[in-house]
Design a protein around this motif. Structure first.
Motif, PDB file in Angstrom:
ATOM      1  N   ALA A  21       0.838  -1.205   0.000  1.00  0.00           N
ATOM      2  CA  ALA A  21       0.000   0.000   0.000  1.00  0.00           C
ATOM      3  C   ALA A  21       0.875   1.257   0.000  1.00  0.00           C
ATOM      4  O   ALA A  21       0.596   2.228  -0.715  1.00  0.00           O
ATOM      5  CB  ALA A  21      -0.921  -0.003   1.218  1.00  0.00           C
ATOM      6  N   LEU A  22       1.936   1.243   0.795  1.00  0.00           N
ATOM      7  CA  LEU A  22       2.853   2.378   0.856  1.00  0.00           C
ATOM      8  C   LEU A  22       3.514   2.624  -0.495  1.00  0.00           C
ATOM      9  O   LEU A  22       3.613   3.769  -0.959  1.00  0.00           O
ATOM     10  CB  LEU A  22       3.915   2.126   1.928  1.00  0.00           C
ATOM     11  CG  LEU A  22       4.999   3.206   2.084  1.00  0.00           C
ATOM     12  CD1 LEU A  22       4.369   4.534   2.520  1.00  0.00           C
ATOM     13  CD2 LEU A  22       6.057   2.759   3.101  1.00  0.00           C
ATOM     14  N   LEU A  23       3.950   1.552  -1.144  1.00  0.00           N
ATOM     15  CA  LEU A  23       4.581   1.689  -2.450  1.00  0.00           C
ATOM     16  C   LEU A  23       3.593   2.207  -3.499  1.00  0.00           C
ATOM     17  O   LEU A  23       3.942   3.041  -4.343  1.00  0.00           O
ATOM     18  CB  LEU A  23       5.176   0.353  -2.898  1.00  0.00           C
ATOM     19  CG  LEU A  23       6.401  -0.128  -2.134  1.00  0.00           C
ATOM     20  CD1 LEU A  23       6.821  -1.518  -2.623  1.00  0.00           C
ATOM     21  CD2 LEU A  23       7.564   0.845  -2.287  1.00  0.00           C
ATOM     22  N   LEU A  24       2.370   1.712  -3.455  1.00  0.00           N
ATOM     23  CA  LEU A  24       1.342   2.203  -4.377  1.00  0.00           C
ATOM     24  C   LEU A  24       1.114   3.695  -4.181  1.00  0.00           C
ATOM     25  O   LEU A  24       0.961   4.454  -5.159  1.00  0.00           O
ATOM     26  CB  LEU A  24       0.033   1.439  -4.166  1.00  0.00           C
ATOM     27  CG  LEU A  24      -0.063   0.035  -4.765  1.00  0.00           C
ATOM     28  CD1 LEU A  24      -1.276  -0.702  -4.213  1.00  0.00           C
ATOM     29  CD2 LEU A  24      -0.136   0.099  -6.288  1.00  0.00           C
ATOM     30  N   PHE A  25       1.100   4.123  -2.926  1.00  0.00           N
ATOM     31  CA  PHE A  25       0.865   5.545  -2.629  1.00  0.00           C
ATOM     32  C   PHE A  25       2.025   6.403  -3.129  1.00  0.00           C
ATOM     33  O   PHE A  25       1.826   7.434  -3.775  1.00  0.00           O
ATOM     34  CB  PHE A  25       0.672   5.734  -1.122  1.00  0.00           C
ATOM     35  CG  PHE A  25       0.387   7.160  -0.735  1.00  0.00           C
ATOM     36  CD1 PHE A  25      -0.868   7.713  -0.964  1.00  0.00           C
ATOM     37  CD2 PHE A  25       1.361   7.950  -0.147  1.00  0.00           C
ATOM     38  CE1 PHE A  25      -1.143   9.033  -0.618  1.00  0.00           C
ATOM     39  CE2 PHE A  25       1.096   9.261   0.204  1.00  0.00           C
ATOM     40  CZ  PHE A  25      -0.156   9.808  -0.032  1.00  0.00           C
ATOM     41  N   ILE A  26       3.250   5.951  -2.843  1.00  0.00           N
ATOM     42  CA  ILE A  26       4.427   6.726  -3.239  1.00  0.00           C
ATOM     43  C   ILE A  26       4.596   6.759  -4.756  1.00  0.00           C
ATOM     44  O   ILE A  26       4.838   7.828  -5.344  1.00  0.00           O
ATOM     45  CB  ILE A  26       5.698   6.134  -2.589  1.00  0.00           C
ATOM     46  CG1 ILE A  26       5.663   6.336  -1.064  1.00  0.00           C
ATOM     47  CG2 ILE A  26       6.962   6.778  -3.161  1.00  0.00           C
ATOM     48  CD1 ILE A  26       6.775   5.605  -0.333  1.00  0.00           C
ATOM     49  N   ILE A  27       4.460   5.593  -5.393  1.00  0.00           N
ATOM     50  CA  ILE A  27       4.759   5.477  -6.821  1.00  0.00           C
ATOM     51  C   ILE A  27       3.602   5.919  -7.702  1.00  0.00           C
ATOM     52  O   ILE A  27       3.780   6.699  -8.645  1.00  0.00           O
ATOM     53  CB  ILE A  27       5.169   4.022  -7.162  1.00  0.00           C
ATOM     54  CG1 ILE A  27       6.487   3.667  -6.466  1.00  0.00           C
ATOM     55  CG2 ILE A  27       5.285   3.831  -8.673  1.00  0.00           C
ATOM     56  CD1 ILE A  27       6.851   2.201  -6.530  1.00  0.00           C
ATOM     57  N   ASP A  28       2.383   5.436  -7.407  1.00  0.00           N
ATOM     58  CA  ASP A  28       1.253   5.696  -8.293  1.00  0.00           C
ATOM     59  C   ASP A  28       0.487   6.974  -7.954  1.00  0.00           C
ATOM     60  O   ASP A  28       0.040   7.677  -8.852  1.00  0.00           O
ATOM     61  CB  ASP A  28       0.300   4.505  -8.282  1.00  0.00           C
ATOM     62  CG  ASP A  28       0.889   3.288  -8.972  1.00  0.00           C
ATOM     63  OD1 ASP A  28       1.327   3.436 -10.112  1.00  0.00           O
ATOM     64  OD2 ASP A  28       0.927   2.212  -8.365  1.00  0.00           O
ATOM     65  N   VAL A  29       0.310   7.239  -6.663  1.00  0.00           N
ATOM     66  CA  VAL A  29      -0.470   8.416  -6.276  1.00  0.00           C
ATOM     67  C   VAL A  29       0.391   9.673  -6.309  1.00  0.00           C
ATOM     68  O   VAL A  29       0.019  10.693  -6.898  1.00  0.00           O
ATOM     69  CB  VAL A  29      -1.090   8.226  -4.872  1.00  0.00           C
ATOM     70  CG1 VAL A  29      -1.831   9.499  -4.441  1.00  0.00           C
ATOM     71  CG2 VAL A  29      -2.047   7.045  -4.877  1.00  0.00           C
ATOM     72  N   LYS A  30       1.570   9.599  -5.682  1.00  0.00           N
ATOM     73  CA  LYS A  30       2.439  10.777  -5.617  1.00  0.00           C
ATOM     74  C   LYS A  30       3.385  10.899  -6.804  1.00  0.00           C
ATOM     75  O   LYS A  30       3.952  11.966  -7.049  1.00  0.00           O
ATOM     76  CB  LYS A  30       3.240  10.747  -4.311  1.00  0.00           C
ATOM     77  CG  LYS A  30       2.395  10.935  -3.056  1.00  0.00           C
ATOM     78  CD  LYS A  30       1.697  12.293  -3.085  1.00  0.00           C
ATOM     79  CE  LYS A  30       0.887  12.543  -1.821  1.00  0.00           C
ATOM     80  NZ  LYS A  30       0.196  13.855  -1.869  1.00  0.00           N
ATOM     81  N   GLY A  31       3.596   9.816  -7.528  1.00  0.00           N
ATOM     82  CA  GLY A  31       4.447   9.873  -8.716  1.00  0.00           C
ATOM     83  C   GLY A  31       5.933   9.899  -8.433  1.00  0.00           C
ATOM     84  O   GLY A  31       6.732  10.222  -9.318  1.00  0.00           O
ATOM     85  N   PHE A  32       6.329   9.558  -7.190  1.00  0.00           N
ATOM     86  CA  PHE A  32       7.757   9.499  -6.860  1.00  0.00           C
ATOM     87  C   PHE A  32       8.272   8.116  -7.246  1.00  0.00           C
ATOM     88  O   PHE A  32       8.168   7.172  -6.466  1.00  0.00           O
ATOM     89  CB  PHE A  32       7.988   9.757  -5.369  1.00  0.00           C
ATOM     90  CG  PHE A  32       7.510  11.112  -4.909  1.00  0.00           C
ATOM     91  CD1 PHE A  32       7.639  12.226  -5.729  1.00  0.00           C
ATOM     92  CD2 PHE A  32       6.938  11.275  -3.656  1.00  0.00           C
ATOM     93  CE1 PHE A  32       7.199  13.474  -5.312  1.00  0.00           C
ATOM     94  CE2 PHE A  32       6.502  12.523  -3.227  1.00  0.00           C
ATOM     95  CZ  PHE A  32       6.628  13.623  -4.064  1.00  0.00           C
TER      96      PHE A  32
END
Length: 368
Positions: free
Chosen positions: A267-278
């Protein structure tokens, strides 16, 4: 968001897991390792103890997508595909145990790749045959059934290092000469009976894949992962007060505790990579994640080669393995014993990453 985009986070998680696996398997010296990079001696769970269940969890997520092309129910085609892959992975693990001495009399039959093979093969057949609802009943039955089996296998002290049912089954079927002895006593942490709950670990990943599939967007997926992840982790900790969290026994509490953390981390990786684009930081781990079993196999052969086949004379004339020479005469002078051991492991992560990078650039993806 498209499924292919969502799965970038899965590739990153797979790559992070492989990188950490290399780190914990290749310290400069086992006498100098920071505690988080060691397995728990028996009960308990360190960050290192999460590496293997995270990998099996990822196998389950990937399985959900790869099996979408098969019709429901085991067919001749799907059965052959699963059995072939299972046998290949198992035999590669056996080869790794044999290399380079090929001592068949005392070879360890089981190991990490063998556990992956067994967990993959059995879970794959279950997932091909049953729908998600039925699989959830199977999941719960495995966890509760394994608890009962272990307890009644030795009611006096069912979870002790010796005398537990997992050890007794392996001794009876495999024999002492073909079991792991690295814990200070004869016990195989990738044993036959403990492969049963590892199926539940793969199933958790399969359920995660289903959640991604039915969710309307990335944020909904993240919210579900956080909710289920927290529930599983807390239940694992609470249940662990009577059924200890234990990697070597692969206890049911270990399954759901590690599975809960895997959901939270994804979930953390999805948030960082997909939601925030980092996502630029994650590129090296995507490289690792594209050839995971190959790089694990190669790293094992590499380490055994520089330990058993390469001998170098030290400054005082002593014969050192290639592994020891690098640690003592390259990394210790730079950073000392403890940090030199850590630096040795990090250097090998970089070395193996470079190999995966070359394969990635050449579009070479070795499917095992």
């Amino acid at each position: 968001m498209a499924v292919a985009q969502r799965l970038i986070a899965l590739d990153v998680l797979r790559g992070l897991t492989i990188a950490l696996m290399i780190m914990v398997n290749t310290p400069g010296s086992w006498g100098y390792v920071y505690p988080p990079l060691l397995h728990a001696k028996w009960h308990g769970c360190t960050p290192t103890d999460l590496v293997f269940p995270f990998f099996l969890f990822i196998v389950g997520v990937s399985m959900f997508y790869s099996f979408k092309k098969f019709e429901k129910g085991i067919t001749k085609v799907s059965f052959k595909k699963v059995i072939k892959r299972t046998l290949i992975i198992f035999l590669l693990g056996l080869f790794l145990n044999l290399f380079p001495k090929f001592n068949f009399e005392n070879v360890r039959f089981l190991g990490v790749l063998q556990r992956i093979a067994i967990a993959y093969g059995l879970t794959a057949l279950l997932c091909l045959q049953f729908n998600v609802k039925t699989l959830k009943y199977i999941f719960v039955s495995i966890l509760l059934g394994y608890w009962a089996i272990l307890y009644f296998g030795n009611p006096i002290d069912p979870y002790a290092p010796t005398g537990n049912l997992v050890q007794l089954v392996d001794l009876a079927i495999l024999g002492e000469n073909h079991m792991y002895k690295g814990l200070g006593f004869t016990f195989d942490p990738e044993g036959l009976l403990s492969s049963l709950p590892s199926i539940a670990t793969v199933l958790l990943g399969y359920f995660a894949g289903n959640i991604i599939q039915v969710s309307t967007g990335t944020m909904e997926t993240i919210k579900k992962f956080v909710m289920y992840g927290l529930i599983l982790a807390v239940v694992g900790l609470v249940w662990g007060t009577i059924f200890p969290i234990n990697k070597s026994l692969w206890t049911s509490t270990y399954v759901i505790y590690a599975g809960g953390l895997a959901l939270l981390f994804l979930a953390l990786l999805l948030f960082i990579i997909d939601v925030k684009g980092f996502n630029k930081w994650s590129i090296p781990f995507i490289h690792f994640g594209t050839n995971p079993l190959f790089i694990f196999m190669f790293s094992g052969i590499y380490v055994k080669t520089i330990i058993y086949l390469i001998k170098i004379a030290g400054p005082n004339g002593e014969a050192l393995t290639g592994y020891s020479y690098m640690y003592k005469h390259v990394f210790v002078p730079i950073a000392g014993n403890m940090n030199g051991s850590l630096l040795f492991a990090i250097a090998h992560i970089i070395f193996f990453w470079f190999l995966t990078y070359v394969l990635y650039r050449r579009k070479i993806f070795i499917k095992i």
